[in-house]
Design an enzyme around this catalytic site. Structure first.
Site, PDB file in Angstrom:
ATOM      1  N   LYS A 112      -0.383  18.644  -8.393  1.00  0.00           N
ATOM      2  CA  LYS A 112      -1.374  17.745  -8.827  1.00  0.00           C
ATOM      3  C   LYS A 112      -1.899  17.280  -7.879  1.00  0.00           C
ATOM      4  CE  LYS A 112      -1.940  16.870 -13.978  1.00  0.00           C
ATOM      5  NZ  LYS A 112      -0.831  16.357 -15.177  1.00  0.00           N
TER       6      LYS A 112
HETATM    7  C1  E4P Z   1      -2.972  15.787 -17.894  1.00  0.00           C
HETATM    8  O1  E4P Z   1      -2.826  16.540 -16.667  1.00  0.00           O
HETATM    9  C2  E4P Z   1      -2.243  14.898 -18.465  1.00  0.00           C
HETATM   10  O2  E4P Z   1      -0.835  14.954 -18.258  1.00  0.00           O
HETATM   11  C3  E4P Z   1      -2.373  14.362 -19.871  1.00  0.00           C
HETATM   12  O3  E4P Z   1      -3.178  15.503 -20.367  1.00  0.00           O
HETATM   13  C4  E4P Z   1      -2.397  12.852 -20.548  1.00  0.00           C
HETATM   14  O4  E4P Z   1      -2.810  13.001 -21.370  1.00  0.00           O
HETATM   15  P1  E4P Z   1      -2.983  11.870 -22.310  1.00  0.00           P
HETATM   16  O5  E4P Z   1      -4.032  11.289 -21.858  1.00  0.00           O
HETATM   17  O6  E4P Z   1      -2.532  12.338 -23.543  1.00  0.00           O
HETATM   18  O7  E4P Z   1      -1.404  10.756 -21.393  1.00  0.00           O
END
Ligand code: E4P
Length: 222
Positions: free
Chosen positions: A89
């Protein structure tokens, strides 16, 4: 559409695996910190544990901490070497895009994260990202429309022929999951609460109670 859970919590991941509908897991540095996982050795060990827990052919997004090209490439390779489930990622920044292009050439799968615009999604796809993660909840939080962005990216990818999968992230509710699917998301990553929320409908509860009561009544009489 694929269902991923957005957590680094092993109990929650196990619960999702046992439900029988899990396609993968996404994590991020905040979620790892929430579980108290610190230090590269422990972080790598935890990613391996997640990969082993979910089993074969389940994508596990592991986020790099480095923000410079060389650092992202080196960290990404260490993550990818951990397990075949790992998807590296990478944040939507200049050096991140450069690293995604490198990983694509090297056959390493990537998830371009922190995407908030159609332009960013186009660039990630051009660089060869496997997944692009638009954060729909955070977009809604500032009064914009996250689902509209999913629809727009889906339209653009269909028009241009890019094969990058749209992974709707920052999901806050069961409704987000349904709307993301309608807008063309290839996958959603959500907290367990949103995933389990899909189960609920009061008419299901009322209907089941009536079926069971009728069965009991009839069988008492028999
Ligand atoms: C995506 O890969 C992120 O880990 C995640 O969905 C972020 O979500 P949040 O806005 O609830 O922190």
């Amino acid at each position: 559409m694929l269902f991923f859970v957005d957590t680094a919590n092993l109990d929650q991941i196990r619960e999702a695996v046992e439900l029988g509908v899990l396609d993968g897991v996404t994590t991020n540095p905040s979620l790892m910190a929430k579980e108290g996982i610190t230090g590269e050795k422990n972080i790598l060990r935890h990613y391996r544990a997640i990969c082993e827990l979910v089993g074969e052919n389940r994508d596990v997004s592991a986020e790099v901490i480095a923000t410079d090209y060389q650092g992202i490439v080196e960290e990404g390779k260490r993550l990818a070497d951990l397990h075949e489930n790992i998807v590296v990622k990478v944040p939507m920044i200049r050096d991140g895009i450069k690293a995604i292009a490198y990983f694509a050439e090297a056959g390493i799968r990537t998830n371009c994260t922190l995407v908030f615009s159609a332009g960013q999604a186009l660039l990630a796809a051009r660089a060869g990202a496997t997944y692009v993660s638009p954060f729909i909840g955070r977009i809604d939080d500032i009064g914009w429309n996250g689902i509209r962005l999913i629809r727009e990216i889906n339209h653009l990818y269909l028009e241009t022929g890019y094969e990058t999968a749209i992974l709707a992230a920052s999901i806050r509710s069961p409704l987000h999951i349904v709307e993301a699917a309608k807008a063309g998301a290839d996958a959603v990553t959500c907290p367990m609460s949103a995933l389990l929320g899909l189960l609920n409908h009061p008419l299901t509860d009322i209907g089941l109670a009536k079926f069971l009561a009728d069965h009991e009544k009839a069988n008492k009489q028999a």
